[in-house]
Write an enzyme that holds these catalytic residues in place. Structure first.
Site, short mmCIF file in Angstrom:
data_model
loop_
_atom_site.label_atom_id
_atom_site.label_comp_id
_atom_site.label_asym_id
_atom_site.label_seq_id
_atom_site.Cartn_x
_atom_site.Cartn_y
_atom_site.Cartn_z
N LYS A 176 0.88 -1.18 0.00
CA LYS A 176 0.00 0.00 0.00
C LYS A 176 0.91 1.23 0.00
O LYS A 176 1.47 1.60 1.02
CB LYS A 176 -0.87 -0.05 1.26
CG LYS A 176 -2.15 0.78 1.30
CD LYS A 176 -2.09 2.17 0.79
CE LYS A 176 -2.08 3.25 1.83
NZ LYS A 176 -1.91 4.59 1.22
N GLY A 207 -4.71 3.60 -2.47
CA GLY A 207 -5.96 4.11 -1.90
C GLY A 207 -5.65 4.84 -0.60
O GLY A 207 -4.56 4.67 -0.06
N GLY A 209 -5.01 5.83 3.00
CA GLY A 209 -4.67 5.05 4.18
C GLY A 209 -5.75 5.09 5.24
O GLY A 209 -6.02 4.10 5.91
N GLY A 213 -6.42 1.51 5.44
CA GLY A 213 -5.35 1.12 6.36
C GLY A 213 -5.78 0.16 7.45
O GLY A 213 -5.13 -0.85 7.70
N GLU A 251 9.04 1.71 11.13
CA GLU A 251 10.12 2.66 10.87
C GLU A 251 9.47 4.04 10.87
O GLU A 251 8.75 4.38 9.95
CB GLU A 251 10.75 2.41 9.49
CG GLU A 251 11.29 1.03 9.27
CD GLU A 251 12.66 0.81 9.89
OE1 GLU A 251 13.20 1.74 10.51
OE2 GLU A 251 13.17 -0.31 9.75
N CYS A 285 13.75 10.75 7.11
CA CYS A 285 13.51 10.40 8.52
C CYS A 285 14.80 10.39 9.33
O CYS A 285 14.81 10.73 10.50
CB CYS A 285 12.82 9.05 8.60
SG CYS A 285 13.64 7.82 7.59
N GLU A 385 9.77 16.87 14.96
CA GLU A 385 10.24 16.58 13.60
C GLU A 385 9.58 17.56 12.64
O GLU A 385 8.36 17.62 12.54
CB GLU A 385 9.88 15.15 13.22
CG GLU A 385 10.45 14.76 11.89
CD GLU A 385 10.07 13.35 11.48
OE1 GLU A 385 8.88 13.01 11.55
OE2 GLU A 385 10.97 12.59 11.09
P1 NAP Z 1 1.98 8.75 7.22
O1 NAP Z 1 0.91 9.75 7.14
O2 NAP Z 1 2.18 8.02 8.47
O3 NAP Z 1 1.70 7.75 6.00
C1 NAP Z 1 2.51 6.62 5.74
C2 NAP Z 1 1.67 5.57 5.04
O4 NAP Z 1 0.64 5.12 5.93
C3 NAP Z 1 0.97 6.07 3.80
O5 NAP Z 1 0.93 5.04 2.85
C4 NAP Z 1 -0.42 6.36 4.32
O6 NAP Z 1 -1.41 6.33 3.33
C5 NAP Z 1 -0.62 5.22 5.28
N1 NAP Z 1 -1.68 5.41 6.28
C6 NAP Z 1 -2.29 6.56 6.66
N2 NAP Z 1 -3.22 6.31 7.60
C7 NAP Z 1 -3.19 4.97 7.83
C8 NAP Z 1 -3.90 4.09 8.70
N3 NAP Z 1 -4.83 4.52 9.54
N4 NAP Z 1 -3.61 2.77 8.66
C9 NAP Z 1 -2.66 2.30 7.83
N5 NAP Z 1 -1.95 3.08 6.98
C10 NAP Z 1 -2.21 4.40 6.98
O7 NAP Z 1 3.39 9.36 6.92
P2 NAP Z 1 3.77 10.29 5.72
O8 NAP Z 1 3.15 11.60 6.00
O9 NAP Z 1 3.47 9.62 4.45
O10 NAP Z 1 5.41 10.30 5.86
C11 NAP Z 1 6.09 11.16 6.71
C12 NAP Z 1 6.50 10.50 8.02
O11 NAP Z 1 7.12 9.25 7.82
C13 NAP Z 1 7.51 11.31 8.79
O12 NAP Z 1 7.13 11.38 10.15
C14 NAP Z 1 8.82 10.54 8.64
O13 NAP Z 1 9.75 10.73 9.64
C15 NAP Z 1 8.34 9.15 8.57
N6 NAP Z 1 9.33 8.33 7.86
C16 NAP Z 1 10.10 7.42 8.53
C17 NAP Z 1 11.03 6.65 7.87
C18 NAP Z 1 11.88 5.61 8.55
O14 NAP Z 1 12.47 4.79 7.88
N7 NAP Z 1 11.97 5.58 9.85
C19 NAP Z 1 11.19 6.80 6.50
C20 NAP Z 1 10.42 7.74 5.86
C21 NAP Z 1 9.49 8.49 6.55
P3 NAP Z 1 -1.92 7.70 2.62
O15 NAP Z 1 -0.78 8.26 1.90
O16 NAP Z 1 -2.97 7.21 1.69
O17 NAP Z 1 -2.41 8.59 3.70
#
Ligand code: NAP
Ligand code: MG
Length: 478
Positions: A176, A207, A209, A213, A251, A285, A385
């Site tokens: 996803k 789709g 999340g 999700g 992660e 990240c 962050e």
């Molecule tokens: P996010 O909002 O947490 O989204 C990540 C993924 O989760 C997306 O595919 C999102 O789908 C999905 N998602 C959203 N709500 C969900 C739910 N209730 N259940 C399951 N999946 C769901 O994060 P982001 O805004 O895309 O990315 C930024 C964040 O990721 C930052 O905080 C960054 O630090 C962190 N990050 C960490 C790493 C690491 O390796 N540690 C690497 C990269 C990023 P949608 O896009 O459809 O909402």
């Protein structure tokens, strides 16, 4: 010109074929970060598509997991070939989806995943699939059906970390991707289809999340969820997964510190730290967003940091001269600018800021690189962050204090230590509570485990350990 067939996708990939979402075709636009125009679209899958994908992955699991690891390695090599063959288009698409300058996107957003696929192929041989322990045979077996949920900042790299490790281990996958940057996941699916993987081994459902999700993380037939993204969503996934005792690997975010010891080569340390912090416009990240420096050297460090930041020409990611692209989306830009403005009220702004201007294309999500100095580590700009091009410089008076500052964070993902005395620098690195620390610019190692402590999550990705994450251990006594 980008091939429309790569950017305008109307089908999900489920059970070895491309199909329309079950409840009718709704398309989500993918926006070009450079100018706000529409770059393409992907279908919005629903809960019933997740159901079909999980069932397909479940049905494919037994035969895939029983293949000899070397056969799975051959498939991974074919997938790698497919990605290499699509590298130019992938780089052009990710550069505009995410906003990273093209040359960098080509090396990091595409080159790195290619390297990592090769890393998994080699690591398959390093895994001890079976060994004897007294009267037991210890067998490492595939964990089962894996849900791979990925963010938008390094969309292919993060997907490959999960899909490569899971497929190598013998797991089947439902992926996803993030809605902001989903196109490279579809191109990976093209490469997987071309590699001839058995139907159901890899499935792709795009789709929102917030809609699909929970269906994925709460599914009783999913054995392991591997998630990269925000701490908030990671926490929600872990709670939902707990209902079925489903394993979770997370992660999450970071707020990593780069510590300059008093004997550090300041020029090299500051330049590398600034470039690390601003890589991908700060949407990394593991970015070193806190530069922790001896108080007596702070003014010199500020000058060096400004000099390094000035070289990061802001502009269109497809322009040759650009060193810093836009942020990935409008909401990201708004949230970063809000955090910068809030800090401007209380912190010493030494470069950039919310009012700083640069010549950039209209409609894109540009934020000027920004540096604050003399920052107290307790302040929000040092704790939260930002996920944008913002560096904070924090002075310290003793090495113990520097370590305490680095560790005074909810996160624990990465960091750096700089000092002429290598042994002393390594000793400091060992005191930092994070999953990885680079000493004096030590290179990124794709074979090393990647992951976090504390609110940066749990679990490790890449290399042999990144395959073992997707396994269970069985002991057979005789
Ligand atoms: P996010 O909002 O947490 O989204 C990540 C993924 O989760 C997306 O595919 C999102 O789908 C999905 N998602 C959203 N709500 C969900 C739910 N209730 N259940 C399951 N999946 C769901 O994060 P982001 O805004 O895309 O990315 C930024 C964040 O990721 C930052 O905080 C960054 O630090 C962190 N990050 C960490 C790493 C690491 O390796 N540690 C690497 C990269 C990023 P949608 O896009 O459809 O909402
Ligand atoms: Mg999000």
């Amino acid at each position: 010109m980008l091939d429309n067939r790569l950017t305008h996708r109307s089908s999900l990939y489920i059970n070895g074929r491309w199909c329309a979402p079950e409840n009718g075709l709704v398309l989500t636009d993918v926006i070009n970060a450079a100018d706000g125009s529409v770059l393409g679209h992907v279908p919005s899958g629903g809960v019933s598509d997740i159901e079909a994908a999980v069932q397909a992955a479940r049905a494919a699991f037994e035969s895939w997991s029983n293949l000899p690891p070397s056969v799975r390695a051959d498939y991974l090599m074919k997938i790698q070939d497919g990605v290499v063959g699509r590298a130019v288009a992938l780089a052009e698409i990710i550069a505009q989806e995410v906003g990273m300058p093209l040359k960098m996107a080509s090396a990091i957003q595409v080159g790195l995943p290619v390297t990592n696929l090769g890393g998994f192929v080699r690591a398959i041989d390093e895994v001890e699939w079976e060994y004897e322990l007294g009267n037991s045979s210890i067998c490492r077996e595939a964990a089962g059906v894996v849900a791979a949920i990925t963010p938008w900042n390094y969309p292919l790299h993060q997907l490959v970390g999960k899909v490569g490790g899971a497929l190598a281990a013998g797991c089947t996958v439902v992926a996803k991707p993030a809605d902001i940057a989903p196109l490279s996941a579809f191109i990976l699916a093209d490469a997987i289809e071309e590699a001839g993987l058995p139907a159901g081994v890899f499935n792709l459902v795009s789709g929102p999340g917030r809609v699909i999700g929970d269906a994925l993380s709460g599914h009783a037939d999913v054995d392991l969820i591997s998630f990269t993204g925000s701490t908030a969503v990671g926490s929600r996934i872990a709670k939902t997964a707990a209902n079925n005792i489903t394993r979770v690997a997370l992660e999450l975010g970071g707020k990593s510190a780069s510590i300059l010891l008093d004997d550090a080569d300041l020029e090299k340390a500051v330049k590398t730290s600034v470039n690390n912090c601003f890589l991908n416009s700060g949407q990394t990240c593991s970015a070193w967003t806190r530069l922790v420096v001896p108080r007596s050297r702070q003014e010199v460090v500020i000058e060096l940091a400004i000099t390094a930041a000035k070289k990061l020409t802001l502009g269109h990611p497809m322009d040759e001269g650009t060193r810093l692209g836009p942020l990935a989306c409008a909401s990201q830009m708004a949230s970063v600018l809000k955090m910068i403005k809030a800090a401007e009220g209380s912190e010493r702004l030494v470069y950039g800021g919310s009012a700083a201007v640069a010549e950039v294309p209209e409609g894109g999500f540009y934020v000027h690189p920004t540096i604050f100095a003399d920052v107290d580590n307790k302040s929000p700009i040092a704790q939260d962050e930002v996920f944008g091009p913002v560096l904070v410089i924090i002075p310290y008076d003793s090495v113990d204090e520097a370590v305490a500052i680095a560790n005074d964070s909810a996160y624990g993902l990465a960091g750096a230590v700089w000092g002429a005395d290598q042994e002393r620098a390594v000793a400091v690195a060992k005191r930092i509570r994070t999953g990885q620390v680079d000493v004096n610019g030590g290179r990124f190692n794709p074979a090393a485990p990647f992951g976090g402590y504390k609110k940066s999550g749990y679990g490790r990705e890449f290399g042999a350990l990144g395959i073992e994450e997707f396994t269970e251990l069985k002991a057979i006594q005789q």
